[in-house]
Design a protein around this motif. Structure first.
Motif, PDB file in Angstrom:
ATOM      1  N   MET A   1       0.844  -1.198   0.000  1.00  0.00           N
ATOM      2  CA  MET A   1       0.000   0.000   0.000  1.00  0.00           C
ATOM      3  C   MET A   1       0.873   1.239   0.000  1.00  0.00           C
ATOM      4  O   MET A   1       1.651   1.452   0.933  1.00  0.00           O
ATOM      5  N   PRO A   2       0.836   2.071  -0.999  1.00  0.00           N
ATOM      6  CA  PRO A   2       1.630   3.299  -1.010  1.00  0.00           C
ATOM      7  C   PRO A   2       1.131   4.265   0.051  1.00  0.00           C
ATOM      8  O   PRO A   2      -0.072   4.419   0.255  1.00  0.00           O
ATOM      9  N   LEU A   3       2.067   4.913   0.727  1.00  0.00           N
ATOM     10  CA  LEU A   3       1.694   5.865   1.770  1.00  0.00           C
ATOM     11  C   LEU A   3       1.445   7.217   1.133  1.00  0.00           C
ATOM     12  O   LEU A   3       2.334   8.055   1.021  1.00  0.00           O
ATOM     13  N   SER A   4       0.234   7.421   0.668  1.00  0.00           N
ATOM     14  CA  SER A   4      -0.108   8.684   0.021  1.00  0.00           C
ATOM     15  C   SER A   4      -1.495   9.105   0.425  1.00  0.00           C
ATOM     16  O   SER A   4      -2.348   8.279   0.715  1.00  0.00           O
ATOM     17  N   LEU A   5      -1.702  10.412   0.442  1.00  0.00           N
ATOM     18  CA  LEU A   5      -3.001  10.985   0.755  1.00  0.00           C
ATOM     19  C   LEU A   5      -3.330  12.007  -0.312  1.00  0.00           C
ATOM     20  O   LEU A   5      -2.448  12.737  -0.776  1.00  0.00           O
ATOM     21  N   ALA A   6      -4.595  12.070  -0.689  1.00  0.00           N
ATOM     22  CA  ALA A   6      -5.012  13.095  -1.637  1.00  0.00           C
ATOM     23  C   ALA A   6      -4.791  14.463  -1.030  1.00  0.00           C
ATOM     24  O   ALA A   6      -4.962  14.654   0.170  1.00  0.00           O
ATOM     25  N   PRO A   7      -4.370  15.442  -1.814  1.00  0.00           N
ATOM     26  CA  PRO A   7      -4.162  16.792  -1.273  1.00  0.00           C
ATOM     27  C   PRO A   7      -5.410  17.283  -0.576  1.00  0.00           C
ATOM     28  O   PRO A   7      -6.516  17.110  -1.066  1.00  0.00           O
ATOM     29  N   GLY A   8      -5.206  17.916   0.575  1.00  0.00           N
ATOM     30  CA  GLY A   8      -6.366  18.371   1.328  1.00  0.00           C
ATOM     31  C   GLY A   8      -6.521  19.865   1.370  1.00  0.00           C
ATOM     32  O   GLY A   8      -7.374  20.382   2.064  1.00  0.00           O
ATOM     33  N   GLY A   9      -5.679  20.601   0.640  1.00  0.00           N
ATOM     34  CA  GLY A   9      -5.677  22.046   0.765  1.00  0.00           C
ATOM     35  C   GLY A   9      -6.931  22.725   0.286  1.00  0.00           C
ATOM     36  O   GLY A   9      -7.177  23.875   0.593  1.00  0.00           O
ATOM     37  N   GLU A  10      -7.765  22.020  -0.517  1.00  0.00           N
ATOM     38  CA  GLU A  10      -8.955  22.680  -1.025  1.00  0.00           C
ATOM     39  C   GLU A  10     -10.047  22.798   0.031  1.00  0.00           C
ATOM     40  O   GLU A  10     -11.047  23.463  -0.184  1.00  0.00           O
ATOM     41  N   HIS A  11      -9.899  22.131   1.162  1.00  0.00           N
ATOM     42  CA  HIS A  11     -10.908  22.189   2.220  1.00  0.00           C
ATOM     43  C   HIS A  11     -10.411  23.099   3.339  1.00  0.00           C
ATOM     44  O   HIS A  11      -9.230  23.105   3.677  1.00  0.00           O
ATOM     45  N   ARG A  12     -11.301  23.828   3.938  1.00  0.00           N
ATOM     46  CA  ARG A  12     -10.933  24.634   5.098  1.00  0.00           C
ATOM     47  C   ARG A  12     -10.689  23.722   6.298  1.00  0.00           C
ATOM     48  O   ARG A  12     -11.236  22.644   6.388  1.00  0.00           O
ATOM     49  N   ARG A  13      -9.827  24.211   7.219  1.00  0.00           N
ATOM     50  CA  ARG A  13      -9.516  23.485   8.448  1.00  0.00           C
ATOM     51  C   ARG A  13      -9.016  22.070   8.152  1.00  0.00           C
ATOM     52  O   ARG A  13      -9.422  21.102   8.754  1.00  0.00           O
ATOM     53  N   THR A  14      -8.120  21.960   7.177  1.00  0.00           N
ATOM     54  CA  THR A  14      -7.583  20.653   6.833  1.00  0.00           C
ATOM     55  C   THR A  14      -6.072  20.753   6.702  1.00  0.00           C
ATOM     56  O   THR A  14      -5.541  21.795   6.343  1.00  0.00           O
ATOM     57  N   GLU A  15      -5.350  19.659   7.018  1.00  0.00           N
ATOM     58  CA  GLU A  15      -3.892  19.689   6.982  1.00  0.00           C
ATOM     59  C   GLU A  15      -3.376  18.298   6.671  1.00  0.00           C
ATOM     60  O   GLU A  15      -3.910  17.299   7.156  1.00  0.00           O
ATOM     61  N   VAL A  16      -2.336  18.223   5.832  1.00  0.00           N
ATOM     62  CA  VAL A  16      -1.688  16.968   5.497  1.00  0.00           C
ATOM     63  C   VAL A  16      -0.228  17.057   5.936  1.00  0.00           C
ATOM     64  O   VAL A  16       0.465  18.024   5.601  1.00  0.00           O
ATOM     65  N   ILE A  17       0.252  16.057   6.683  1.00  0.00           N
ATOM     66  CA  ILE A  17       1.640  16.010   7.126  1.00  0.00           C
ATOM     67  C   ILE A  17       2.207  14.649   6.777  1.00  0.00           C
ATOM     68  O   ILE A  17       1.591  13.621   7.053  1.00  0.00           O
ATOM     69  N   ARG A  18       3.402  14.631   6.152  1.00  0.00           N
ATOM     70  CA  ARG A  18       4.093  13.397   5.814  1.00  0.00           C
ATOM     71  C   ARG A  18       5.497  13.452   6.390  1.00  0.00           C
ATOM     72  O   ARG A  18       6.120  14.520   6.427  1.00  0.00           O
ATOM     73  N   THR A  19       6.018  12.311   6.800  1.00  0.00           N
ATOM     74  CA  THR A  19       7.385  12.278   7.305  1.00  0.00           C
ATOM     75  C   THR A  19       7.958  10.879   7.156  1.00  0.00           C
ATOM     76  O   THR A  19       7.219   9.887   7.163  1.00  0.00           O
ATOM     77  N   ALA A  20       9.279  10.805   7.017  1.00  0.00           N
ATOM     78  CA  ALA A  20       9.981   9.523   7.000  1.00  0.00           C
ATOM     79  C   ALA A  20      10.932   9.419   8.191  1.00  0.00           C
ATOM     80  O   ALA A  20      11.761   8.513   8.246  1.00  0.00           O
ATOM     81  N   ALA A  21      10.810  10.329   9.146  1.00  0.00           N
ATOM     82  CA  ALA A  21      11.661  10.337  10.332  1.00  0.00           C
ATOM     83  C   ALA A  21      10.826   9.984  11.555  1.00  0.00           C
ATOM     84  O   ALA A  21       9.830  10.644  11.850  1.00  0.00           O
ATOM     85  N   LEU A  22      11.222   8.941  12.276  1.00  0.00           N
ATOM     86  CA  LEU A  22      10.449   8.476  13.418  1.00  0.00           C
ATOM     87  C   LEU A  22      10.320   9.557  14.486  1.00  0.00           C
ATOM     88  O   LEU A  22       9.246   9.733  15.078  1.00  0.00           O
ATOM     89  N   ARG A  23      11.389  10.301  14.736  1.00  0.00           N
ATOM     90  CA  ARG A  23      11.329  11.350  15.761  1.00  0.00           C
ATOM     91  C   ARG A  23      10.270  12.391  15.407  1.00  0.00           C
ATOM     92  O   ARG A  23       9.486  12.809  16.260  1.00  0.00           O
TER      93      ARG A  23
END
Length: 320
Positions: free
Chosen positions: A1-23
């Motif tokens: 399963m690819p770790l991807s999310l559809a962009p959420g910027g078109e909705h108000r009060r929405t945020e997308v965060i991605r990271t490859a660092a455990l910390r």
């Protein structure tokens, strides 16, 4: 399963965060939800993504990541206290939730309730997708004892309530239009009530009989029609239905509720709606509260702040 999310910027009060660092992931999860100890399942590879969207006092989130375990330890509940009710629904992969002496297994479409004020553990495998729905605990009319009976119970996607609620939860982050402030609040409250009902059904497989269910529904309608009566009480309800006060309490308890909590929740909801209505812009909070049975403004203010997290006056300012 690819770790991807559809962009959420078109909705108000929405945020997308991605990271490859455990910390960074530990920090994101703690800031988004609650402080947790996170143990990755694969030391050589990690990736995670979170998409959040808020509906009044409900925070909805998509969480995708590689295998890992989340621990809300007793030490963390002491050092970082936070009182939330949460639902975790597996979208892909498999999950195992442990809380209050119970362990439940969840497959795609299944969900369960848990609370942040007590230790819990999530085991999620392999690459997984979880949707998490979070409410301030004060916005949910459950005692701690009632809650401890409902947590870590699998609500199957094909159960009676699961068939209704699972698709609703799955689609919440994808809706194209923003509801009105009042609509968002009613949506947040309604989903919490449905989730509690679903967990109660799992905990009590023998459904109440039809007579008790009909009586309960009729008493709820009576309460809704008489919220402006300052003397609305179990005794008044019993008199209206020609039954004993003890029977009133017993029927409400059978459906996981109390008369006082039900009356208070309904009154707070109609007061909140009235406060937001443009036609009531010039009316005082005292006048609105009194219209729906809150004779003492201080009692109304405390109850409102407990349920919605802010005082009535501050709430009105924020939503004008």
């Amino acid at each position: 399963m690819p770790l991807s999310l559809a962009p959420g910027g078109e909705h108000r009060r929405t945020e997308v965060i991605r990271t490859a660092a455990l910390r960074d992931w530990v920090e994101v999860i703690s800031e988004t939800f609650v402080a947790l100890k996170i143990s990755p399942g694969e030391s050589d590879r990690f990736a995670g993504a979170v998409h959040t969207r808020r509906f009044a006092h409900l925070l909805a989130a998509d969480v995708l990541a590689t295998p890992q375990t989340f621990h809300r330890t007793p030490q963390l509940t002491d050092r970082h206290p936070l009182d939330l009710m949460q639902i975790g629904m597996v979208v892909a992969g498999e999950g195992q939730l442990v809380q209050d002496g119970r362990t439940c297994a969840l497959r795609p479409g299944d969900f369960a309730i848990y609370e942040s004020s007590r230790p819990f553990t999530w085991n999620l495998r392999p690459e997984w997708h979880l949707q998490v729905f979070t409410w301030p605990r004060g916005a949910v009319s459950l005692t701690e004892g009632e809650s401890q009976k409902l947590t870590a119970r699998t609500v199957r996607s094909n159960s009676a309530v699961g068939q209704l609620l699972s698709p609703m939860l799955a689609g919440l982050l994808a809706v194209e239009q923003e509801p009105s402030p009042g609509g968002a609040m009613r949506l947040a409250d309604g989903i919490a009530d449905l989730a509690i009902t679903a967990a109660q059904e799992e905990g009590e497989p023998d459904d109440p009989d039809v007579t008790a269910r009909d009586l309960y529904a009729n008493m709820l309608r009576y309460i809704e029609r008489n919220l402006d009566d300052p003397d609305l009480s179990p005794q008044r309800i019993a008199h209206a239905f020609f039954i004993s006060t003890r029977t009133v309490h017993r029927v409400f308890a059978r459906f996981g509720n109390t008369v006082a909590a039900t009356i208070r929740a309904h009154r707070l909801e109609v007061c909140r709606d009235a406060m937001l209505s443009p036609r009531n812009a010039s009316r005082s909070l005292t006048d609105i509260a009194a219209q729906f049975g809150f004779i003492d403004l201080s009692v109304f203010s405390r109850a409102f702040a407990t349920r919605y997290g802010v005082s009535p006056s501050r709430y009105r300012e924020l939503h004008r």
